[in-house]
Design an enzyme around this catalytic site. Structure first.
Site, PDB file in Angstrom:
ATOM      1  CB  THR A  95       6.784  -0.120  -0.099  1.00  0.00           C
ATOM      2  OG1 THR A  95       6.786   0.497   1.187  1.00  0.00           O
ATOM      3  CG2 THR A  95       7.126  -1.587   0.052  1.00  0.00           C
TER       4      THR A  95
ATOM      5  CB  SER B 269      -0.932   0.011   1.221  1.00  0.00           C
ATOM      6  OG  SER B 269      -0.188   0.105   2.424  1.00  0.00           O
ATOM      7  CB  SER B 270       4.125   2.125   1.074  1.00  0.00           C
ATOM      8  OG  SER B 270       5.261   2.920   0.819  1.00  0.00           O
ATOM      9  N   PRO B 271       3.689   3.728  -1.940  1.00  0.00           N
ATOM     10  CG  PRO B 271       3.567   6.035  -2.349  1.00  0.00           C
ATOM     11  CD  PRO B 271       3.018   4.956  -1.464  1.00  0.00           C
TER      12      PRO B 271
END
Length: 202
Positions: free
Chosen positions: A13, A9-11
């Site tokens: 990441t 859910s993290s860009p």
């Protein structure tokens, strides 16, 4: 050895997930993939993330959007920020990564691409079923697998472990168990750490 604790859910990441594979291949390093729930981390040790989302600093927010676009262009990735659904509930996708084990990378890659590149809501079963078909996973087995208590427990355990080891977000990366780094922009430092490790082992 690299341990990569991550939530799709993290860009940032997504960028690190892509870039660290290139780095590991170049240097012959092994990556151990450790799926987590970043919301669980925020709730436990880093609630300031929620306050920042509610009352962003306009100048900083504008720059961060540019910064993300610059990194995405550098990596050759399509990232829409924010996606239509943000933040997204990634629990089923991350349980899927746990269930797949050593075979999780193609699935995780497809999840990242669907959410950040395709603007699809990865919390939805229909989207996850589509991703399964894309990477050759039987969707019935997938949904049965992610419902197993052992899979749920492992995802929770991974999340608790990274907090216990000092992590506060995604991606959290460890070199040789104890040397912690946070974020995509720390990869040059991770490169240096891996090179030092190789030199000391020679």
């Amino acid at each position: 050895m690299i341990e990569f604790f991550f939530d799709c859910s993290s860009p940032w990441t997504y960028l690190a997930f892509h870039n660290i594979q290139l780095l590991a291949k170049e240097l012959g390093a092994e990556i151990i993939w450790r799926p987590i729930l970043v919301g669980g981390i925020f709730n436990t040790v880093n609630p300031s993330v929620y306050a920042q989302r509610e009352t962003p600093v306009p100048l900083k927010a504008r720059y961060m959007k540019k910064d993300l676009a610059d990194w995405a262009r550098s990596a050759g990735l399509a990232i829409k920020m924010p996606p239509t659904v943000f933040p997204v509930n990634s629990v089923k996708a991350m349980r899927g990564c746990i269930w797949l084990g050593k075979d999780m990378v193609p699935f995780a890659t497809a999840v990242f691409e669907a959410y950040w590149g395709g603007d699809k809501d990865i919390s939805q079963d229909a989207v996850l079923a589509e991703i399964c078909k894309k990477v050759g996973i039987d969707e019935q087995n997938f949904f049965a697998g992610i419902s197993e208590q052992a899979i749920k427990d492992q995802l929770k355990a991974n999340t608790e472990e990274v907090v216990a080891r000092g992590g506060f977000g995604s991606p959290t990366i460890f070199v040789n168990k104890v040397d912690m780094y946070f974020g995509n922009d720390r990869l040059p430092l991770i490169r240096e750490a891996l090179l030092r490790s190789k030199a000391s082992a020679a």
